[in-house]
Write a protein that holds these residues in place. Structure first.
Motif, PDB file in Angstrom:
ATOM      1  N   CYS A  14       0.844  -1.215   0.000  1.00 41.77           N
ATOM      2  CA  CYS A  14       0.000   0.000   0.000  1.00 41.77           C
ATOM      3  C   CYS A  14       0.868   1.250   0.000  1.00 41.77           C
ATOM      4  CB  CYS A  14      -0.906   0.024   1.231  1.00 41.77           C
ATOM      5  SG  CYS A  14      -2.306  -1.084   1.072  1.00 41.77           S
ATOM      6  N   VAL A  18       0.143   4.034  -2.897  1.00 40.44           N
ATOM      7  CA  VAL A  18      -0.370   5.395  -2.653  1.00 40.44           C
ATOM      8  C   VAL A  18       0.639   6.445  -3.129  1.00 40.44           C
ATOM      9  CG1 VAL A  18      -1.962   4.795  -0.787  1.00 40.44           C
ATOM     10  CG2 VAL A  18       0.359   5.454  -0.209  1.00 40.44           C
ATOM     11  N   HIS A  25      -4.520   5.984   1.718  1.00 37.72           N
ATOM     12  CA  HIS A  25      -4.515   4.619   2.253  1.00 37.72           C
ATOM     13  C   HIS A  25      -5.426   4.549   3.477  1.00 37.72           C
ATOM     14  CE1 HIS A  25      -2.021   1.304   4.477  1.00 37.72           C
ATOM     15  NE2 HIS A  25      -3.100   0.803   3.918  1.00 37.72           N
ATOM     16  N   ASP A  82      -7.702  -1.132   2.720  1.00 37.99           N
ATOM     17  CA  ASP A  82      -6.844  -2.269   3.079  1.00 37.99           C
ATOM     18  C   ASP A  82      -7.419  -2.943   4.332  1.00 37.99           C
ATOM     19  OD1 ASP A  82      -4.774  -3.713   4.339  1.00 37.99           O
ATOM     20  OD2 ASP A  82      -3.436  -1.995   4.544  1.00 37.99           O
TER      21      ASP A  82
END
Ligand code: AP5
Length: 219
Positions: A14, A18, A25, A82
């Motif tokens: 992640c 990002v 995120h 996430d």
């Protein structure tokens, strides 16, 4: 959206995604840990479940994630979610709000590697950087301040793995149209490249059909 079993490498990837795509995120686990650290009522309840490797009740998680998704920075820049949804109920709760991802990345890693990743993980509380004692060694000058998550023991990781295995199929039912599986057993860089290829392909496609066609042609 990015999903996968515990320690599959979601947080690690992640960070790269990002940076490249300018998204915000949103990690359900990080949001929950912030509540726990702040000592809120939600945090106290969440801690009971997190310490056992179980899912935190929806009454805490769903509104927390919906609230973050509605904030202006997320609305403007777009999001990378996430660790949510982790059950069919959680998927249904955001679908009701019209929230559906462009791409759903599922990182797959064999269980034995996951346990190795869990027990070797360390976090730098100052920078939020995630390290691994073997696979991504921390700089020497950070060693004294590194922390290990309380749920990063083999026993708790096995409980988290069971929860993931029991729920993942019902979550995937919601995202068949945009599901992409990633081989997460490769090294960090190779996994990152595989994800980048998928997201580049998505950006260059004019429609979901074209994206799916391109993916099928590349596998
Ligand atoms: P959460 O924080 O989301 O934990 P998780 O899903 O178990 O995932 P992790 O954060 O452990 O791992 P990761 O995939 O991000 O891996 P990382 O990049 O760090 O959730 C924690 C708890 O909160 C849950 O158990 C639950 O109680 C609760 N919760 C969260 N969301 C919830 C929800 N929606 N509903 C209800 N409850 C919820 O990498 C791991 C390690 O491996 C690192 O050391 C890294 O350096 C290393 N590594 C990464 N990639 C590689 C690679 N390719 N090769 C070698 N090493 C690698």
């Amino acid at each position: 959206m990015i999903s996968g079993p515990p320690a599959a490498g979601k947080g690690t990837q992640c960070e790269k995604i990002v940076k490249k795509f300018g998204l915000i995120h949103i990690s359900a686990g990080d949001l929950l840990r912030a509540e726990v650290n702040a000592g809120t009522e939600s945090g106290k309840l969440a801690a009971e479940y997190m310490n056992k490797g179980q899912l935190v009740p929806n009454q805490v998680v769903v509104d927390m994630v919906k609230h973050r998704l509605a904030q202006p920075d997320v609305q403007e820049q777009g999001w990378l979610l996430d660790g949510y949804p982790r059950s069919a109920d959680q998927a249904a709760a955001i679908l009701e709000e019209g929230i559906h991802p462009d791409v759903f990345l599922l990182i797959q890693v064999p269980d034995d590697s996951l346990i190795e990743r869990v027990v070797g993980r360390r976090m730098d509380p100052q920078t939020g950087q995630i390290y691994h004692l073997t696979f991504k060694p921390p700089p020497r000058d950070t060693l004294d301040r590194l922390i290990q998550r309380s749920d990063d023991t083999e026993e708790k990781a096995r409980a988290r793995l069971e929860v993931h295995a029991g729920n993942v199929a019902s979550v995937l039912d919601y995202y068949q149209d945009c599901l992409v599986e990633i081989d997460g057993s490769q090294d960090i860089k190779a996994v990152g490249s595989a994800i980048e290829d998928v997201l580049d392909t998505f950006q260059q496609s004019n429609s979901l059909e074209e994206f799916q066609h391109e993916l099928a042609a590349n596998t």
